[in-house]
Design a protein around this motif. Structure first.
Motif, PDB file in Angstrom:
ATOM      1  N   THR A 195      -0.046  64.439  29.282  1.00  0.00           N
ATOM      2  CA  THR A 195      -0.146  64.019  27.882  1.00  0.00           C
ATOM      3  C   THR A 195       0.041  65.194  26.934  1.00  0.00           C
ATOM      4  O   THR A 195       0.720  65.077  25.909  1.00  0.00           O
ATOM      5  CB  THR A 195      -1.500  63.336  27.636  1.00  0.00           C
ATOM      6  N   ASP A 216      -4.009  58.868  22.527  1.00  0.00           N
ATOM      7  CA  ASP A 216      -2.586  59.051  22.239  1.00  0.00           C
ATOM      8  C   ASP A 216      -1.818  57.739  22.355  1.00  0.00           C
ATOM      9  O   ASP A 216      -0.917  57.456  21.552  1.00  0.00           O
ATOM     10  CB  ASP A 216      -1.972  60.089  23.185  1.00  0.00           C
ATOM     11  N   ARG A 246       3.563  58.714  28.292  1.00  0.00           N
ATOM     12  CA  ARG A 246       4.464  57.843  29.061  1.00  0.00           C
ATOM     13  C   ARG A 246       4.712  58.395  30.466  1.00  0.00           C
ATOM     14  O   ARG A 246       4.978  57.625  31.404  1.00  0.00           O
ATOM     15  CB  ARG A 246       5.784  57.657  28.302  1.00  0.00           C
ATOM     16  N   SER A 277       4.256  63.669  27.472  1.00  0.00           N
ATOM     17  CA  SER A 277       3.891  62.471  26.720  1.00  0.00           C
ATOM     18  C   SER A 277       3.036  61.605  27.625  1.00  0.00           C
ATOM     19  O   SER A 277       3.126  61.693  28.862  1.00  0.00           O
ATOM     20  CB  SER A 277       5.151  61.705  26.296  1.00  0.00           C
ATOM     21  N   ASP A 317      -2.570  55.612  19.278  1.00  0.00           N
ATOM     22  CA  ASP A 317      -1.840  56.072  18.097  1.00  0.00           C
ATOM     23  C   ASP A 317      -0.352  55.743  18.187  1.00  0.00           C
ATOM     24  O   ASP A 317       0.290  55.386  17.192  1.00  0.00           O
ATOM     25  CB  ASP A 317      -2.020  57.587  17.917  1.00  0.00           C
ATOM     26  N   SER A 318       0.204  55.855  19.383  1.00  0.00           N
ATOM     27  CA  SER A 318       1.642  55.664  19.569  1.00  0.00           C
ATOM     28  C   SER A 318       2.058  54.207  19.437  1.00  0.00           C
ATOM     29  O   SER A 318       3.088  53.893  18.819  1.00  0.00           O
ATOM     30  CB  SER A 318       2.066  56.201  20.934  1.00  0.00           C
TER      31      SER A 318
END
Length: 475
Positions: A174, A50, A180, A178, A53-54
């Protein structure tokens, strides 16, 4: 004429035999911090796709999210452990927790790969400083004996559980929020530690502060960086890859140079007489093996559950909650067992328990019914592994004066973090050699089975070391 008698010297206060209110708060603060540090080792593992990709990471560079952290966390641990002895462990601890909070905030807000890698480097440096400082504060806050053993048992349980919980928490955050939030979650925890710790934790450092051994610090740090880099490259590309071989060979040469530097130093970073202590030397070997075996087993079983049984990453992560419970149980039992028997008996017994239930995993099949075997085996193996980890922590920090506790805990933390880094490349190379690159369910099962057998052998090697070199040591 009246004779006078000299006044008796004031009696020193006896160390507390039970946890006082203040000691409970000290213990809670240090345990929360150590748990957070352990979580950071694994919380991003399932989030890597992820993140790539982000932020636009290339596939080749994605591994640096983990490698940048591991290099700093393992490479600088011994150095910062000794620095804590010199300038104050509480000061180093608080400064590193503050750095971890800031780095986590930056990582969570990172707009590009470069900022994220810088944040991971800062997190690794903070971990390298906070882990030995926190352990040293633990060993100097609690007197040697049952109280310290209990504290180290709880610390070991939460540390190992944190590594396992990181995989679960990373998957949940996740999926639900997210990637983050795998960074942001550190920020409130760091703030809480920074608010409470200064009010309850006293400064701890030796009365006589030696000079910093810069040549020793430089050579050992570069040596550890080389070894950890070589290990991470071996895990990615194989043991014969030029970068892996260069890192490992360069690290070995620098370790030999470090030994020569320390022999000639007036005030060495690592006094050789400390390394000659049987408990320190062999205790750290056992710690290295304990972390190599259990953390790499998590990798092997993740591979098995996802590639052979077809589980999702989140489902595989949740299955390790059972292992986490086993480590907590082992940590709670360890101090009681050490008090009733001896540290060496717990090292041997825990190792035999871990070996037996790691060997049970050789019977895993290719259907989901195998989870009925995997879950109890990982629970009981986790109990055994935690008994060994607590035994190692007690062994490696017992019998040393307070002025050397930062060094002792730095060595123990280094063994922990290098062991975590070493385990996966070793087991990955075994799986790759057996499968020949095939990724079918049957091939993965064969590779994992051979690697589990090797893992069992390493656990038994630790049992042998404890029986031969530490059998007469009692607490």
């Amino acid at each position: 004429m009246t004779s006078t008698q000299p006044l008796p010297a004031p009696a020193q206060a006896a160390p507390p035999q039970h946890l006082t209110g203040r000691l409970k708060v000290v213990l809670a603060v240090l345990l929360v911090a150590q748990f957070m540090l352990a979580v950071d080792f694994s919380i991003l593992n399932v989030a890597l796709p992820d993140i790539g990709d982000s932020l636009g990471f290339s596939l080749a560079n994605l591994q640096w999210i983990a490698t940048a952290f591991a290099l700093c966390a393992a490479g600088f641990t011994l150095f910062f452990g000794r620095i804590g002895d010199l300038i104050g462990r509480r000061r180093i601890f608080l400064g590193s927790i503050a750095l971890l909070g800031v780095a986590s905030l930056v990582g969570g807000l990172a707009p590009n790969p470069e900022i994220l890698i810088i944040a991971r480097v800062a997190q690794g440096l903070a971990t390298a400083a906070a882990t030995p400082a926190g352990l040293a504060l633990l060993t100097t806050s609690f007197p040697e004996g049952p109280l310290r053993q209990k504290a180290l048992g709880l610390n070991g349980a939460l540390m190992s559980a944190g590594f396992t919980a990181g995989a679960v928490l990373g998957g949940v955050l996740t999926d639900v929020l997210s990637w983050r939030w795998a960074f942001f979650i550190n920020v409130p925890v760091a703030l809480a530690v920074l608010l409470v710790a200064p009010t309850v934790i006293a400064e701890s450092r030796p009365a006589d502060r030696p000079k910093v051994d810069l040549p020793g610090a430089l050579t050992v740090t570069l040596a550890l960086l080389g070894i950890v880099y070589g290990l991470t490259q071996a895990g990615e590309h194989g043991w014969t890859h030029p970068l892996a071989m260069a890192g490992l060979l360069g690290g070995a040469v620098l370790l030999a140079l470090f030994h020569l530097v320390e022999r000639r130093a007036v005030q060495p970073l690592v006094p050789l007489d400390v390394l000659r202590k049987r408990t320190v030397a062999w205790g750290n070997v056992l710690g290295l093996l304990a972390f190599v075996t259990e953390t790499s087993l998590v990798y092997l079983l993740t591979l098995y559950m996802q590639k052979t049984l077809g589980f999702s990453a989140l489902a595989a992560g949740l299955a390790f909650g059972v292992l986490g419970l086993g480590t907590v149980a082992g940590g709670l039992l360890a101090s009681r067992m050490i008090a009733r028997t001896s540290t060496s008996a717990v090292l041997i017994g825990g190792g035999l328990l871990q070996a037996a239930f790691t060997a049970v995993l050789l019977l895993l099949g290719d259907t989901p019914a195998a989870m009925g075997l995997l879950l109890p085996a990982t629970f009981l193996g986790g109990v055994g592994n935690m008994l060994v980890i607590v035994g190692f922590m007690v062994t490696a920090t017992t019998g040393l004066p307070d002025r050397e506790q930062g060094l002792a805990t730095g060595l123990a933390s280094m063994s922990q973090q290098v062991g975590i880094t070493m385990g996966t490349p070793i087991m990955s190379s075994i799986v790759t050699a057996v499968t020949g690159g095939a990724v079918t369910a049957a091939a993965i099962l064969d590779g994992v089975t051979v690697a589990i057998a090797a893992n069992t052998g390493l656990v038994l090697l630790g049992v042998l070391i404890a029986a031969v070199f530490l059998r007469t040591r009692r607490t």
